[in-house]
Structure formats: structure tokens, C-alpha cells
Design a protein around this motif. Structure first.
Motif, mmCIF file in Angstrom:
data_model
loop_
_atom_site.group_PDB
_atom_site.id
_atom_site.type_symbol
_atom_site.label_atom_id
_atom_site.label_comp_id
_atom_site.label_asym_id
_atom_site.label_seq_id
_atom_site.Cartn_x
_atom_site.Cartn_y
_atom_site.Cartn_z
ATOM 1 N N SER A 104 0.822 -1.212 0.000
ATOM 2 C CA SER A 104 0.000 0.000 0.000
ATOM 3 C C SER A 104 0.855 1.261 0.000
ATOM 4 O O SER A 104 0.384 2.324 -0.424
ATOM 5 N N SER A 106 3.346 2.002 -1.949
ATOM 6 C CA SER A 106 3.531 2.493 -3.320
ATOM 7 C C SER A 106 2.294 3.261 -3.788
ATOM 8 O O SER A 106 2.410 4.280 -4.468
ATOM 9 N N TYR A 107 1.104 2.800 -3.391
ATOM 10 C CA TYR A 107 -0.125 3.511 -3.743
ATOM 11 C C TYR A 107 -0.211 4.829 -2.974
ATOM 12 O O TYR A 107 -0.694 5.834 -3.513
ATOM 13 N N TYR A 108 0.235 4.818 -1.734
ATOM 14 C CA TYR A 108 0.294 6.057 -0.943
ATOM 15 C C TYR A 108 1.148 7.082 -1.671
ATOM 16 O O TYR A 108 0.758 8.243 -1.816
ATOM 17 N N MET A 110 1.772 7.350 -4.781
ATOM 18 C CA MET A 110 1.110 7.818 -6.009
ATOM 19 C C MET A 110 -0.062 8.758 -5.726
ATOM 20 O O MET A 110 -0.273 9.706 -6.476
ATOM 21 N N TYR A 111 -0.827 8.479 -4.673
ATOM 22 C CA TYR A 111 -2.131 9.118 -4.519
ATOM 23 C C TYR A 111 -2.314 9.978 -3.273
ATOM 24 O O TYR A 111 -3.361 10.620 -3.132
ATOM 25 N N MET A 131 -9.500 4.700 -7.064
ATOM 26 C CA MET A 131 -8.242 4.068 -6.643
ATOM 27 C C MET A 131 -8.479 2.637 -6.160
ATOM 28 O O MET A 131 -8.220 2.304 -5.001
ATOM 29 N N GLN A 133 -6.782 0.159 -6.490
ATOM 30 C CA GLN A 133 -5.538 -0.519 -6.137
ATOM 31 C C GLN A 133 -5.482 -0.838 -4.643
ATOM 32 O O GLN A 133 -4.860 -1.816 -4.235
ATOM 33 N N PHE A 134 -6.128 -0.001 -3.844
ATOM 34 C CA PHE A 134 -6.103 -0.213 -2.396
ATOM 35 C C PHE A 134 -6.971 -1.397 -1.960
ATOM 36 O O PHE A 134 -6.814 -1.905 -0.850
#
Length: 170
Positions: A104, A106-108, A110-111, A131, A133-134
Motif C-alpha cells: 500500500s 507504493s499507492y500512498y 502515487m495518490y 483508486m 488498487q487499495f
């Protein structure tokens, strides 16, 4: 360092009630000792295990209620992702949770700017659609939550003196 004290009788009751209550009595004792909020000043009064436990409590409450997007939106992303929190959990033996947090992260990266913005309830709910992805991280946490909490409880039990002093009242 601040003294965190738990009465032995309260600890026994919590342990008999189950792992959630056992973990909870330590979380509440630490929160009570620092005035209820994990601030930079409060962190200076706690040891790394106490800070990690409060971090787990925040992670648990936020993700179980609204997933990693809610955790980030509510301002906890920096604490979870920009500190050695995940590494500390890995050292406690929670390797699966460590992997979820790393994924998570990497998603943090990005977003987080978009998630952290002020928004209406409708705009907040739209973040989940925008999103997805989460979702896997949210699902993995929910599926592993009972095991994670059991492992946290076992770690506390094996290192009680690092979390609180137990008052063996008469």
C-alpha cells in the motif's frame, strides 16, 4: 519516559475477555498517559514498542472502518509510511502485515496528495472508485486482522515490561 501502569486485576480481566481486550488495555493505558493523542511531543515520552502499538491501533481502527484510503485521508499516512512502523511490525513477527503495508506504500506515494485533500463525503466515496488498487490491501488486512491482533497480543505478552508496569495491588 512516562510511566504507564496497569493494575494486575484489570490485566487479568482483559486477558480473560480475549485478545482484543488484552491489546486494548495496553492501548488505553498508553493513550491515557499521553492525553489521548499521539503527537510528536507524546512520542518523545514513549518507547518504540509503545509507539508501534499505538500505530497498530490507528491502522486497525482506520482500515477496519474505511480502508487504507480512509487512513490516509484522516492524516495518518505520514505516520504509517514515513516512519519505520512497518519494519517494527516485521520485527514483532507480523511479516504478512509488513507486506500489506509495503504494497500500500507504493499507492500512498502515487495518490496521497489527492487523498489528503479536503473533500465532501461524496468526493471521498469517489476516491474508492478512482483508486481500486487499495482494495487488495484492504481485503488482505481484513482477512488477516484476527491473526494480526493475536500476534500483537502475543508480542505484548512476551514483552509486557516494554509496554507498561503491572501494579500487583493487594
Amino acid at each position: 519516559m512516562i510511566d504507564i501502569v496497569i493494575k494486575d486485576s484489570d490485566l487479568r480481566k482483559a486477558a480473560e475477555a480475549g485478545m482484543d481486550e488484552f491489546v486494548g488495555i495496553f492501548v488505553q493505558a498508553i493513550k491515557d498517559a499521553i492525553g489521548g493523542e499521539l503527537t510528536a511531543e507524546a512520542m518523545q515520552q514513549l518507547n518504540s514498542d509503545q509507539i508501534t502499538l499505538l500505530g497498530y491501533d490507528i491502522l486497525h481502527e482506520e482500515v477496519m472502518d474505511g480502508g487504507f484510503i480512509q487512513l490516509i485521508h484522516n492524516g495518518y499516512g505520514g505516520f504509517i509510511y514515513k516512519n519505520p512502523f512497518a519494519k517494527a511490525l516485521r520485527e514483532w513477527g507480523l511479516r504478512d502485515l509488513y507486506r500489506i503495508i509495503n504494497k500500500s506504500h507504493s499507492y500512498y506515494n502515487m495518490y496521497h496528495e489527492r487523498i489528503e485533500q479536503e473533500c465532501t463525503d461524496e468526493e471521498f466515496m469517489a476516491l474508492f472508485e478512482a483508486m481500486p488498487q487499495f482494495d487488495d490491501c484492504d481485503d488482505a488486512f481484513v482477512e488477516g486482522e484476527e491473526q494480526f491482533t493475536a500476534m500483537v497480543a502475543a508480542y505484548i505478552d512476551d514483552h509486557i515490561e516494554d509496554f507498561a508496569k503491572i501494579d500487583k495491588e493487594q
